[in-house]
Design an enzyme around this catalytic site. Structure first.
Site, short mmCIF file in Angstrom:
data_model
loop_
_atom_site.label_atom_id
_atom_site.label_comp_id
_atom_site.label_asym_id
_atom_site.label_seq_id
_atom_site.Cartn_x
_atom_site.Cartn_y
_atom_site.Cartn_z
N ASP A 199 38.59 47.07 47.11
CA ASP A 199 39.17 46.01 46.29
C ASP A 199 40.61 46.40 45.98
O ASP A 199 40.86 47.31 45.17
CB ASP A 199 38.38 45.83 44.99
CG ASP A 199 37.00 45.22 45.22
OD1 ASP A 199 36.43 45.41 46.31
OD2 ASP A 199 36.49 44.58 44.29
N LYS A 247 39.79 37.57 45.42
CA LYS A 247 39.15 37.89 44.14
C LYS A 247 40.09 37.52 43.02
O LYS A 247 41.31 37.72 43.11
CB LYS A 247 38.83 39.39 44.13
CG LYS A 247 38.28 39.95 42.83
CD LYS A 247 38.00 41.45 42.99
CE LYS A 247 37.65 42.11 41.66
NZ LYS A 247 37.43 43.57 41.81
N LYS A 284 35.30 36.14 45.15
CA LYS A 284 34.75 36.98 44.10
C LYS A 284 35.43 36.69 42.76
O LYS A 284 36.57 37.10 42.54
CB LYS A 284 34.92 38.46 44.45
CG LYS A 284 34.38 39.43 43.38
CD LYS A 284 34.54 40.88 43.82
CE LYS A 284 34.13 41.86 42.73
NZ LYS A 284 34.26 43.28 43.14
#
Length: 330
Positions: free
Chosen positions: A167, A230, A266
């Site tokens: 991430d 995300k 996400k």
């Protein structure tokens, strides 16, 4: 609304697809991105009134939500033992007596465990008997202001330690100044540094100010090969919201229509209740379709969400709400 079939397990609808790849930067497509705030607000306001799931259907949707959680600990006081407890919970996220009472016999785990680089090897060891991937936050998380070469080294170190997902944090300055070429080049280098590990691009939507910026940054990161986009680190003042999610989901849909590539989504930060989870699942289903309700294309970044879902499942089984301490993290 009916529940997803085989709600928490692989289904016939989960067909493999080619991973998103780096493509040339199309600045005209980036400039064309728009966000109609009033229309977005109307769409989100209509969501709870048009879609309601109860009883067995709600239980099935909540089990699906569990399978899409990146169970996360990103605290300054993390320890190896806390990470091991988190991994144990990821492998058995819902109490077995509740699953038995619901007649649920399929395997159920969370989608991943997400930790700082320091604890990647601990999590990999703890999950060695499972198929659960370890995700590492990287690139100077959460601010993303470390020297660029150090960011790339951090990615490489986490991949070498066994992380299968990374991430990354984009440089917000590139978005705020409209330097889309710099954002694209940065994201391409992150994607290349990840190798076989999948990369989730954190946009820090609470910091980049406007929904139009969110739409443009989403498109740039997808062109640069992001496997997921995300919302947030969870450390910003404002994290995941449904309006931001709608903008990002529609960017994913546009990208898929143009390229045929599947990019995951996400939401992270602030998704803490079962009701929140249901709203996000329904929005994803309506905007992108059933295929995006699998953990290879949808994740929640969450820590406290799982406890509330387990409480709701206990209420479904017993008719009573329980204290949160009946659903420990490990």
């Amino acid at each position: 609304m009916s529940p997803p079939k085989n709600s928490a397990a692989p289904t016939e609808q989960r067909q493999p697809f080619a991973r998103n790849e780096i493509m040339p930067l199309d600045l005209a497509l980036v400039a064309a991105q728009r966000a109609n705030l009033s229309a977005i607000e109307r769409r989100i306001a209509s969501l709870p009134g048009r879609r309601s799931v109860k009883k067995e259907a709600q239980a099935a949707w909540l089990l699906k939500a569990v399978s899409c959680i990146d169970l996360t600990t990103l605290n300054g006081d993390d320890t190896p033992e806390r990470v091991r407890r988190l991994c144990a919970k990821a492998a058995q996220p819902v109490r077995q007596d509740l699953l038995n009472a619901m007649g649920f016999t399929l395997p159920l785990t969370t989608g991943a465990v997400c930790v700082y680089h320091r604890y990647v090897s601990t999590a990999v060891d703890a999950l060695a008997h499972t198929l659960i991937p370890v995700a590492a936050v990287s690139t100077g998380f959460p601010a993303g202001l470390s020297p660029h070469e150090l960011k790339l080294q951090e990615i490489a170190a986490s991949v070498a330690a066994g992380a299968r997902e990374i991430d990354i944090v984009i440089t917000r300055e590139h978005v705020l100044t409209g330097n889309w070429t710099a954002l694209y080049q940065e994201m391409c280098e992150y994607r290349q540094a990840c190798g076989e590990a999948h990369v989730k691009a954190i946009l820090a939507t609470g910091d980049i100010r406007t929904l139009r910026n969110v739409a443009k940054a989403s498109m740039v990161c997808m062109m640069a090969g992001a496997d997921f986009i995300k919302t947030s680190t969870g450390k910003e003042g404002v994290n995941a919201t449904l309006p931001v999610s709608l903008v990002m989901l529609r960017a994913i849909r546009t990208f898929h229509e143009l390229t045929g590539k599947h990019v995951g989504y996400k939401p992270a930060g602030g998704v803490s209740t079962a009701k929140d989870a249901l709203n996000y699942l329904i929005l994803v289903n309506e905007e992108l379709g059933r295929r995006w309700l699998e953990p290879d294309l949808f994740r929640f970044g969450a820590s406290s969400l799982l406890a509330d879902i387990e409480r709701q499942l206990e209420h479904f089984v017993t008719g009573r709400y329980s204290a949160t301490n009946r659903h420990p993290m490990g």
